[in-house]
Each structure stands twice: as structure tokens, then as C-alpha cells.
Write a protein that holds these residues in place. Structure first.
Motif, PDB file in Angstrom:
ATOM      1  N   SER A 154       6.860  -4.361   6.134  1.00 22.53           N
ATOM      2  CA  SER A 154       6.112  -5.328   6.969  1.00 22.53           C
ATOM      3  C   SER A 154       7.001  -6.494   7.415  1.00 22.53           C
ATOM      4  O   SER A 154       6.611  -7.226   8.327  1.00 22.53           O
ATOM      5  CB  SER A 154       4.878  -5.846   6.223  1.00 22.53           C
ATOM      6  OG  SER A 154       5.270  -6.543   5.072  1.00 22.53           O
ATOM      7  N   THR A 193      -1.018  -3.180   9.649  1.00 21.67           N
ATOM      8  CA  THR A 193      -2.273  -3.230   8.890  1.00 21.67           C
ATOM      9  C   THR A 193      -2.224  -2.194   7.755  1.00 21.67           C
ATOM     10  O   THR A 193      -1.300  -1.377   7.671  1.00 21.67           O
ATOM     11  CB  THR A 193      -3.458  -2.868   9.798  1.00 21.67           C
ATOM     12  OG1 THR A 193      -3.266  -1.508  10.238  1.00 21.67           O
ATOM     13  CG2 THR A 193      -3.542  -3.789  11.007  1.00 21.67           C
ATOM     14  N   LEU A 194      -3.285  -2.233   6.936  1.00 19.50           N
ATOM     15  CA  LEU A 194      -3.396  -1.246   5.857  1.00 19.50           C
ATOM     16  C   LEU A 194      -3.440   0.175   6.427  1.00 19.50           C
ATOM     17  O   LEU A 194      -2.806   1.091   5.902  1.00 19.50           O
ATOM     18  CB  LEU A 194      -4.665  -1.561   5.055  1.00 19.50           C
ATOM     19  CG  LEU A 194      -4.927  -0.703   3.840  1.00 19.50           C
ATOM     20  CD1 LEU A 194      -3.747  -0.727   2.869  1.00 19.50           C
ATOM     21  CD2 LEU A 194      -6.207  -1.161   3.134  1.00 19.50           C
ATOM     22  N   GLY A 244      -0.121   1.303   7.151  1.00 16.24           N
ATOM     23  CA  GLY A 244       0.551   1.692   5.900  1.00 16.24           C
ATOM     24  C   GLY A 244       0.212   3.134   5.537  1.00 16.24           C
ATOM     25  O   GLY A 244       1.094   3.925   5.192  1.00 16.24           O
ATOM     26  N   GLN A 290       0.088  -3.335   2.541  1.00 19.19           N
ATOM     27  CA  GLN A 290       0.428  -2.346   3.575  1.00 19.19           C
ATOM     28  C   GLN A 290       1.804  -1.712   3.323  1.00 19.19           C
ATOM     29  O   GLN A 290       2.008  -0.519   3.555  1.00 19.19           O
ATOM     30  CB  GLN A 290       0.330  -2.931   4.999  1.00 19.19           C
ATOM     31  CG  GLN A 290       1.081  -4.208   5.293  1.00 19.19           C
ATOM     32  CD  GLN A 290       0.320  -5.479   4.892  1.00 19.19           C
ATOM     33  OE1 GLN A 290      -0.343  -5.534   3.853  1.00 19.19           O
ATOM     34  NE2 GLN A 290       0.450  -6.521   5.712  1.00 19.19           N
TER      35      GLN A 290
END
Ligand code: OOG
Ligand code: MG
Length: 285
Positions: A52, A59-60, A63, A177
Motif C-alpha cells: 500500500s 482497499t481491502l 488486497g 490490505q
């Protein structure tokens, strides 16, 4: 120990169906590039800055898009997914890592270390151990809507497990993430040989004692993991269900570290004892 009547072939789940998780802010090219970067870091044992840093808006879901791309790379190499792990499920782990939400990752066939086996520290970047309770499924689980009762009904047996983590990030520093992209720091796991059926077993009250070279380094009870380790597996099934994935029968599921993870070095002998589930050992060379 009450052995279950029928056992699935551990490490041989029925066909898994890996979904493609679409990124939210990353491009498809970024997702592939990050997955390759993480795979290379793992293969060459070099630590990276968290992903990141270069993608502050990620964002998650981004990820997970990277994690699923990493999984596809590994499967293309002929490696097989044999289960999943959920992590950051205890207060001790959330505090240690500065992350406040659970996350999951996949387990590959070559992550498994036999009980009493050894792991070369030189094969990893900066290994840490965690005390966990593992579930092996007799029947598939599919979220959403999975409960503790569903998990217990689908479980063939539980066993003590030592998870060996190895973040591909410098100094194990990451956000949610980034750790999700890095497959939840997964590296190896050691499953104890006990295969205990869950009937009549209160997993919350099982004592967990982790030692290194005979000295206590972690003490907990099963309830440290989301109040009940099966709650953690239910959450895993529900999170996977969000991506349209079910957990096949035969899968090995790690429910999360009950204490902080502890760094290990060559010469360390680590043992986990979990109440009626018995002990599991691993040596580091
Ligand atoms: C992330 C993985 C966490 C657990 O059991 O909490 C985990 C990390 O701490 O590196 O496996
Ligand atoms: Mg873990």
C-alpha cells in the motif's frame, strides 16, 4: 481420545473452485504485478515495503484481488490449495499487529511440515510461531450464514497446530490490505497427530501452552480466538462465501493465533500443548 468414525483424506480436499476477485481501485496490471512481486519476495526471501506504500488508495478488496492472483500463480506452478487460515482473530494478535479486523489466506500443499519435523530458518525471511487450533472438515462449508453449530457439525476432527508466519514485508509492518495481499503472512504449518472429534469437547476451555526450548512463551485458552475457535472458522466460511467460494471437505483450517506470534531462530525447539488435543513439536535449524 474419541477418534471420529470416518476421516476424510487430510490434505486432499475435493475440487476447490477459486473465484476471481475483481480489484476496486487497482488496475488488472497492478494486481498481476503486485502478485508477482510478492511471489518473488517469498521465493528469494527478500523483504519488501508494504504494497500500500505504492498504492495508498488500495482497499481491502484490492488486497484480496492480489491474494487470488498470487494463488493463481502458485496453482499454475502445480501447487495445490489444501486449506485456509484466518488470522488476527485474537485481541493479542490485533494488538501486536495494529490491525483490528480478521483476514484470511490460503494454505498450499507444500506449507505442511510433519509433526516433530524441522524448518530451516534460511528458507524464510523472519519466521514467527503461533499457537492455534486446527479444524479438518468432513463436509464442505459454505457461507454466508455459517454458525458455530454448522462448523462443529462439518468438522471431522480438531488438532493442535503451530502456524509459522513469514511476512514478506520489512519488520512485519503492514496494514490490513497489504497483509491480505501477502496471503496473511502464510508460510508453513505443523499439524499435531491427534485427531479429536469435537463432540463433548469445549474448545473454549482448552488450555494452550507454547514453549520454546522448554520456556513458556505463550499461554491462552481456546476462547482467546473470537470467544470460540469455531466462531473463527464460521467467519472464515462467511468471508470466503462473499467471494463465492466454499470450503471443500478435507480442508485444513487454522483458526488463528491465540497469543502474539513469537520470533524464532536456528536451534529453537518449539512445542504447543493444547488440553486434550495433546502436543505438537517443530525444530528450527
Ligand atoms: C498476519 C497473520 C495473522 C493469526 O493467526 O493471527 C495470523 C501476521 O500477523 O503476520 O496468522
Ligand atoms: Mg495464524
Amino acid at each position: 481420545m474419541n477418534a471420529p468414525a470416518t476421516l476424510p483424506a487430510a490434505h486432499m480436499p475435493d475440487a476447490a473452485c477459486a473465484p476471481v476477485v475483481l480489484p476496486e481501485t487497482l488496475s488488472g496490471l497492478d494486481v498481476q504485478g503486485l502478485a508477482r512481486r510478492l511471489a518473488t519476495a517469498q521465493d528469494q526471501r527478500t523483504a519488501l515495503a508494504k504494497v500500500s506504500d505504492d498504492h495508498p488508495g488500495m482497499t481491502l478488496q484490492d488486497g484480496y484481488a492480489v491474494q487470488y492472483a498470487l494463488r493463481a500463480l502458485r496453482e499454475a506452478e502445480g501447487r495445490r490449495v489444501v486449506g485456509f487460515k484466518i488470522g488476527l482473530t485474537s485481541r493479542a494478535k490485533m494488538l501486536q499487529m495494529g490491525v483490528s479486523e480478521p483476514s484470511y489466506g490460503f494454505l498450499l500443499d507444500d506449507f505442511a511440515v510433519p509433526p516433530g519435523g524441522s524448518v530451516a530458518c534460511a528458507s524464510l525471511i523472519h519466521p514467527r510461531v503461533e499457537p492455534e487450533i486446527a479444524f479438518v472438515l468432513a463436509r464442505p462449508l459454505r457461507g454466508p450464514g455459517c454458525s458455530v453449530a454448522d462448523v462443529l457439525a462439518a468438522t471431522a476432527y480438531v488438532a493442535p497446530a503451530i502456524e509459522i508466519l513469514d511476512s514478506r514485508y520489512q519488520a512485519f509492518r503492514f496494514d490490513l490490505q497489504s497483509v491480505v495481499a501477502d496471503n496473511g503472512s502464510s508460510a508453513r504449518y505443523v499439524l499435531g497427530s491427534a485427531q479429536v472429534a469435537v463432540d463433548g469437547l469445549d474448545l473454549r476451555a482448552l488450555g494452550m501452552v507454547l514453549t520454546r526450548n522448554g520456556a513458556h512463551i505463550g499461554l491462552a485458552a481456546g476462547a482467546a480466538v473470537l470467544g470460540h475457535p469455531a466462531q473463527s472458522v464460521a467467519m472464515l466460511a462467511n468471508l470466503l462465501g462473499r467471494h463465492g467460494e466454499r470450503i471443500p471437505a478435507g480442508s485444513v483450517l487454522l483458526s488463528g493465533g491465540a497469543t502474539e506470534a513469537i520470533a524464532v531462530q536456528p536451534g529453537d525447539a518449539v512445542q504447543l500443548r493444547v488440553g486434550r488435543l495433546g502436543a505438537v513439536d517443530v525444530q528450527f535449524t
